[in-house]
Design a protein around this motif. Structure first.
Motif, PDB file in Angstrom:
ATOM      1  N   UNK A   1       0.850  -1.188   0.000  1.00  0.00           N
ATOM      2  CA  UNK A   1       0.000   0.000   0.000  1.00  0.00           C
ATOM      3  C   UNK A   1       0.883   1.234   0.000  1.00  0.00           C
ATOM      4  N   UNK A   2       0.676   2.085  -1.008  1.00  0.00           N
ATOM      5  CA  UNK A   2       1.428   3.330  -1.140  1.00  0.00           C
ATOM      6  C   UNK A   2       0.416   4.438  -1.401  1.00  0.00           C
ATOM      7  N   UNK A   3       0.408   5.421  -0.527  1.00  0.00           N
ATOM      8  CA  UNK A   3      -0.488   6.573  -0.666  1.00  0.00           C
ATOM      9  C   UNK A   3      -1.943   6.134  -0.855  1.00  0.00           C
TER      10      UNK A   3
ATOM     11  N   UNK B   1       2.211  -2.956  -6.987  1.00  0.00           N
ATOM     12  CA  UNK B   1       3.074  -4.136  -7.008  1.00  0.00           C
ATOM     13  C   UNK B   1       4.504  -3.711  -7.307  1.00  0.00           C
ATOM     14  N   UNK B   2       5.429  -4.404  -6.662  1.00  0.00           N
ATOM     15  CA  UNK B   2       6.842  -4.082  -6.815  1.00  0.00           C
ATOM     16  C   UNK B   2       7.653  -5.349  -6.601  1.00  0.00           C
ATOM     17  N   UNK B   3       8.899  -5.294  -6.992  1.00  0.00           N
ATOM     18  CA  UNK B   3       9.835  -6.321  -6.577  1.00  0.00           C
ATOM     19  C   UNK B   3      10.201  -6.022  -5.131  1.00  0.00           C
ATOM     20  N   UNK B   4      10.781  -6.972  -4.420  1.00  0.00           N
ATOM     21  CA  UNK B   4      11.318  -6.626  -3.109  1.00  0.00           C
ATOM     22  C   UNK B   4      12.339  -5.510  -3.313  1.00  0.00           C
ATOM     23  N   UNK B   5      12.109  -4.377  -2.691  1.00  0.00           N
ATOM     24  CA  UNK B   5      12.936  -3.197  -2.962  1.00  0.00           C
ATOM     25  C   UNK B   5      12.834  -2.214  -1.813  1.00  0.00           C
ATOM     26  N   UNK B   6      13.815  -1.329  -1.736  1.00  0.00           N
ATOM     27  CA  UNK B   6      13.763  -0.302  -0.721  1.00  0.00           C
ATOM     28  C   UNK B   6      15.002   0.562  -0.731  1.00  0.00           C
ATOM     29  N   UNK B   7      15.088   1.442   0.247  1.00  0.00           N
ATOM     30  CA  UNK B   7      16.174   2.417   0.325  1.00  0.00           C
ATOM     31  C   UNK B   7      17.421   1.847   0.988  1.00  0.00           C
ATOM     32  N   UNK B   8      18.540   2.331   0.528  1.00  0.00           N
ATOM     33  CA  UNK B   8      19.826   2.051   1.145  1.00  0.00           C
ATOM     34  C   UNK B   8      19.887   2.818   2.460  1.00  0.00           C
ATOM     35  N   UNK B   9      20.255   2.131   3.538  1.00  0.00           N
ATOM     36  CA  UNK B   9      20.417   2.777   4.833  1.00  0.00           C
ATOM     37  C   UNK B   9      21.851   3.278   4.990  1.00  0.00           C
TER      38      UNK B   9
ATOM     39  N   UNK C   1       5.920  -9.121   7.937  1.00  0.00           N
ATOM     40  CA  UNK C   1       6.416  -8.315   6.821  1.00  0.00           C
ATOM     41  C   UNK C   1       6.328  -6.833   7.190  1.00  0.00           C
ATOM     42  N   UNK C   2       7.079  -6.004   6.472  1.00  0.00           N
ATOM     43  CA  UNK C   2       6.996  -4.556   6.679  1.00  0.00           C
ATOM     44  C   UNK C   2       5.528  -4.129   6.696  1.00  0.00           C
ATOM     45  N   UNK C   3       5.227  -3.084   7.449  1.00  0.00           N
ATOM     46  CA  UNK C   3       3.832  -2.700   7.691  1.00  0.00           C
ATOM     47  C   UNK C   3       3.051  -2.348   6.430  1.00  0.00           C
ATOM     48  N   UNK C   4       3.692  -1.791   5.402  1.00  0.00           N
ATOM     49  CA  UNK C   4       2.961  -1.417   4.190  1.00  0.00           C
ATOM     50  C   UNK C   4       2.825  -2.571   3.203  1.00  0.00           C
ATOM     51  N   UNK C   5       3.464  -3.699   3.470  1.00  0.00           N
ATOM     52  CA  UNK C   5       3.403  -4.865   2.577  1.00  0.00           C
ATOM     53  C   UNK C   5       2.178  -5.695   2.938  1.00  0.00           C
TER      54      UNK C   5
ATOM     55  N   UNK D   1      -0.362  -6.111 -14.965  1.00  0.00           N
ATOM     56  CA  UNK D   1      -0.708  -5.213 -13.861  1.00  0.00           C
ATOM     57  C   UNK D   1      -0.700  -3.753 -14.293  1.00  0.00           C
ATOM     58  N   UNK D   2       0.000  -3.443 -15.376  1.00  0.00           N
ATOM     59  CA  UNK D   2      -0.023  -2.099 -15.957  1.00  0.00           C
ATOM     60  C   UNK D   2       0.260  -0.997 -14.963  1.00  0.00           C
ATOM     61  N   UNK D   3      -0.720  -0.106 -14.795  1.00  0.00           N
ATOM     62  CA  UNK D   3      -0.571   1.066 -13.933  1.00  0.00           C
ATOM     63  C   UNK D   3      -0.432   0.716 -12.456  1.00  0.00           C
ATOM     64  N   UNK D   4      -0.712  -0.537 -12.111  1.00  0.00           N
ATOM     65  CA  UNK D   4      -0.568  -0.942 -10.706  1.00  0.00           C
ATOM     66  C   UNK D   4       0.880  -1.292 -10.360  1.00  0.00           C
ATOM     67  N   UNK D   5       1.770  -1.291 -11.357  1.00  0.00           N
ATOM     68  CA  UNK D   5       3.192  -1.474 -11.078  1.00  0.00           C
ATOM     69  C   UNK D   5       3.740  -0.181 -10.491  1.00  0.00           C
ATOM     70  N   UNK D   6       4.554  -0.290  -9.463  1.00  0.00           N
ATOM     71  CA  UNK D   6       5.047   0.905  -8.778  1.00  0.00           C
ATOM     72  C   UNK D   6       5.991   1.715  -9.648  1.00  0.00           C
ATOM     73  N   UNK D   7       6.735   1.038 -10.545  1.00  0.00           N
ATOM     74  CA  UNK D   7       7.636   1.775 -11.437  1.00  0.00           C
ATOM     75  C   UNK D   7       7.911   0.967 -12.697  1.00  0.00           C
ATOM     76  N   UNK D   8       8.375   1.641 -13.752  1.00  0.00           N
ATOM     77  CA  UNK D   8       8.743   0.924 -14.969  1.00  0.00           C
ATOM     78  C   UNK D   8      10.035   0.116 -14.798  1.00  0.00           C
ATOM     79  N   UNK D   9      10.764   0.350 -13.718  1.00  0.00           N
ATOM     80  CA  UNK D   9      12.008  -0.382 -13.490  1.00  0.00           C
ATOM     81  C   UNK D   9      11.756  -1.860 -13.206  1.00  0.00           C
TER      82      UNK D   9
END
Length: 161
Positions: free
Chosen positions: A33-35, A40-48, A107-111, A125-133
């Motif tokens: 859940x985002x906003x 849908x996304x691959x397992x991904x996130x920010x570098x700490x 799992x992380x709270x937003x997953x 999934x089209x537009x439901x993909x979080x990014x074109x990457x």
């Protein structure tokens, strides 16, 4: 009061990591859940801070899916401007092999869930993909792009540059 230090004027993109985890014809994905909407996304996130790119990829995959993975290759480094927040993103995409799964791990709270989908199901999934990457990195992997993990260096802190 605005920050007037010299570093406040330096542009900084979001540095992220992601894993393409293939099992047969299926790829590990997350529904999150985002906003207020499910994407849908691959397992991904920010570098700490103080974390290597490889460690971040392993951590994010475990936190978002419950899967322990082994990194095999660097697929590529992708630059993109997010339509979600408008900021630039630099993403390091890795190919990884699933090693073990802990179905009881929270799992992380937003997953919402982790799932395995085919490339066609992901594309649908089209537009439901979080990014074109997402599809870009899968297609690079399917096309045989494999860069050695040794291409990335993580130098010990405190070493002269």
């Amino acid at each position: 009061m605005a920050d007037s230090s010299p570093s406040s004027d330096i542009w900084r993109p979001h540095v992220t990591v992601a894993c393409v985890v293939a099992r047969g014809e299926r790829y590990l994905m997350v529904e999150e859940e985002v906003a207020g909407r499910l994407v849908y996304n691959q397992p991904a996130g920010h570098l700490d801070d103080h974390e290597s790119l490889a460690a971040a990829a392993l951590r994010e995959t475990l936190e978002e899916t419950g899967w322990t993975v082994e990194l095999q290759h660097l697929i590529g480094v992708h630059q993109w401007r997010s339509t979600e927040h408008g900021d630039a993103v630099i993403r390091f995409s890795f190919a990884a092999r699933a090693v073990s799964h802990d179905p009881d791990r929270p799992l992380d709270t937003d997953i919402r869930r982790a799932l395995w989908l085919t490339r066609d199901e992901i594309a649908a999934l089209g537009e439901r993909l979080r990014s074109p990457m997402i599809l870009h990195s899968i297609d690079l992997w399917l096309g045989g792009q494999r860069l050695p993990l040794e291409a990335l260096s993580h130098l010990p802190e405190g070493e002269p540059s």
